[in-house]
Design an enzyme around this catalytic site. Structure first.
Site, PDB file in Angstrom:
ATOM      1  N   ASP A 144      -4.758  -1.089  -5.793  1.00 44.21           N
ATOM      2  CA  ASP A 144      -5.156  -1.469  -4.435  1.00 44.21           C
ATOM      3  C   ASP A 144      -6.581  -2.041  -4.434  1.00 44.21           C
ATOM      4  O   ASP A 144      -7.558  -1.356  -4.161  1.00 44.21           O
ATOM      5  CB  ASP A 144      -5.042  -0.239  -3.528  1.00 44.21           C
ATOM      6  CG  ASP A 144      -5.342  -0.554  -2.071  1.00 44.21           C
ATOM      7  OD1 ASP A 144      -5.735  -1.700  -1.778  1.00 44.21           O
ATOM      8  OD2 ASP A 144      -5.196   0.349  -1.241  1.00 44.21           O
TER       9      ASP A 144
ATOM     10  N   ARG B  49       0.845  -1.198   0.000  1.00 44.90           N
ATOM     11  CA  ARG B  49       0.000   0.000   0.000  1.00 44.90           C
ATOM     12  C   ARG B  49       0.881   1.249   0.000  1.00 44.90           C
ATOM     13  O   ARG B  49       0.954   1.982   0.971  1.00 44.90           O
ATOM     14  CB  ARG B  49      -0.955  -0.046   1.171  1.00 44.90           C
ATOM     15  CG  ARG B  49      -2.083  -1.018   0.862  1.00 44.90           C
ATOM     16  CD  ARG B  49      -3.017  -1.167   2.001  1.00 44.90           C
ATOM     17  NE  ARG B  49      -4.395  -1.224   1.536  1.00 44.90           N
ATOM     18  CZ  ARG B  49      -5.430  -1.335   2.338  1.00 44.90           C
ATOM     19  NH1 ARG B  49      -5.279  -1.379   3.630  1.00 44.90           N
ATOM     20  NH2 ARG B  49      -6.657  -1.378   1.846  1.00 44.90           N
TER      21      ARG B  49
END
Ligand code: NAD
Length: 381
Positions: free
Chosen positions: A130, A122
């Site tokens: 994501d 992330r």
């Protein structure tokens, strides 16, 4: 190079890894695309739409598995499918490598290269890939819609000639991606919203959505883990949260709970007493159910009625919004593919931070150290 799009086989799965609209840039690179018939139907993408986009449609799943060089998936397929994969193929999807690494053993040994969308780091550069955030956004929205549908009350305040109806009171636990979307959705429907998170940093985001942030004094314990995630708390610190939750539950019509700590079972935050404190007709949606649940009464995947309080523990809410869940997921996949496909050919460079982070296995061995350890533990025990 052949890219295959399979029909998902997990029970209740409706999403598809790539939609017809996703194919243009891949076809332009000379990649051949074959779609298993019916793969996109539940997401509104019929075989004809894939054909019109330039793909071939087949009913022969076995030969698609045996010939595809690249297979973007939603969920990992079963061992029988894995045994038919073309050696050297690249497979990408929500592979659950930390929850069920042994379920990937056949694909690892084939050998294939496996990338897990759960493990995409992330970091800013990988935000467009994501998929966890994409699906959490859909889940947060759908949890509130499901609760509003079940609640025997209205969400907005209504002032009518027949009198005034007060707004519903919604309590959101865990103000991460799913929680913030739940707050925004409940606010849009007119509810009064309170939220709790152990990370003090979440307070500002909660307030910016027009909700009240409930603070708990954790006695100086740091609740911040790495990368914006929460740390696992001591029982004493958890108890302070549990007390606040029980008090807040008593005046809440709806609770949406989303609290998670990466790589750990979901924290048990909601006691039986909190459910018993809620009015009959109230609704609790436990979005942490796939990780065991935040409520001590949760049975993952099972809907319960506890003294009139409805407890929902859905395992796959994104599958209930297949069109947009697939659209978001397909964009995440497409952005990921841009890292491993150059000019129509596979080019996997594991020195790339995103690929190294997401790679589960390559050349017959696990690449991810946590997966390697879990698999090793399974063979030695
Ligand atoms: P998550 O699903 O792991 O957890 C959901 C929420 O539960 C988190 O906000 C966490 O703080 C909270 N929580 C954990 N234990 C708790 C407890 N005992 N009591 C109350 N709340 C508890 O997290 P997520 O939603 O995937 O993301 C969390 C954070 O990561 C957010 O700050 C988000 O902005 C950040 N994030 C960053 C990126 C990026 O940089 N690309 C992408 C996504 C999310």
């Amino acid at each position: 190079m052949l890219l295959g799009i399979l029909k998902e086989t997990a029970p209740g799965e409706t999403r598809v890894a790539l939609l017809p609209e996703s194919l243009k840039s891949l076809l332009a690179q000379g990649i051949q695309i074959t779609v298993e018939s019916g793969a996109g139907i539940a997401s509104g993408a019929y075989d004809q739409a894939y054909t019109e986009a330039g793909a071939t449609v087949t009913t022969d799943r076995a030969s698609l598995l045996a010939t595809a060089d690249l297979l973007p998936l939603v969920n990992a397929s079963g061992a029988a499918d894995q045994a038919s994969l073309k050696p050297g193929a690249v497979v990408i999807g929500f592979l659950k490598p930390l929850d069920a690494p042994h379920a990937l053993a056949t694909a690892i040994a084939r050998p294939t290269t496996l990338f897990s969308m759960e493990l995409v780091p992330r970091i800013s550069r990988a935000q467009s890939m994501d998929a966890l955030s994409s699906m959490a956004t859909v889940s947060g929205y759908k949890a509130v819609i499901a609760a509003a549908d079940r609640l025997p009350r209205l969400f907005p305040m209504l002032m009518t000639a027949a009198g005034t109806i007060p707004p519903a009171r919604v309590f959101v636990i865990g103000a991460g991606v799913a929680g913030l979307q739940a707050i925004a959705t409940a606010r849009r429907l007119g509810a009064v919203v309170e939220a709790y998170d152990v990370r003090a940093a979440a307070g500002e985001q909660v307030r910016s959505l027009g909700a009240k942030f409930l603070d708990v004094d954790l006695g100086g314990i740091s609740a911040e883990g790495g990368g914006g995630y929460a740390a696992e708390l001591t029982e004493e610190a958890l108890d302070r949260g549990r007390d606040l939750i029980t008090r807040t539950a008593a005046h809440s019509d709806v609770i949406v709970t989303t609290a998670q700590v990466p790589g750990r079972p979901a924290p048990r935050l909601i006691r039986r007493a909190a459910i018993e404190a809620m009015r009959p007709g109230s609704v609790l949606v436990d979005l942490a159910a796939p990780a065991g649940g935040n409520c001590e009464l949760t049975q993952p995947g099972v809907e319960q009625n506890i003294n009139g309080v409805v407890l929902l523990a859905p395992l796959n809410l994104p599958a209930e919004v297949p069109v947009h869940a697939s659209q978001l997921y397909a964009r995440n996949i497409l952005n990921f593919l841009a890292l491993i496909v150059r000019k129509g050919e596979l080019s996997v460079d594991l020195s790339d931070e995103v690929l190294a982070g997401a790679c589960v296995a390559h050349n017959g061995s696990p690449v991810n150290p946590r997966v390697a350890k879990l698999l090793e533990a399974a063979t030695t025990s």
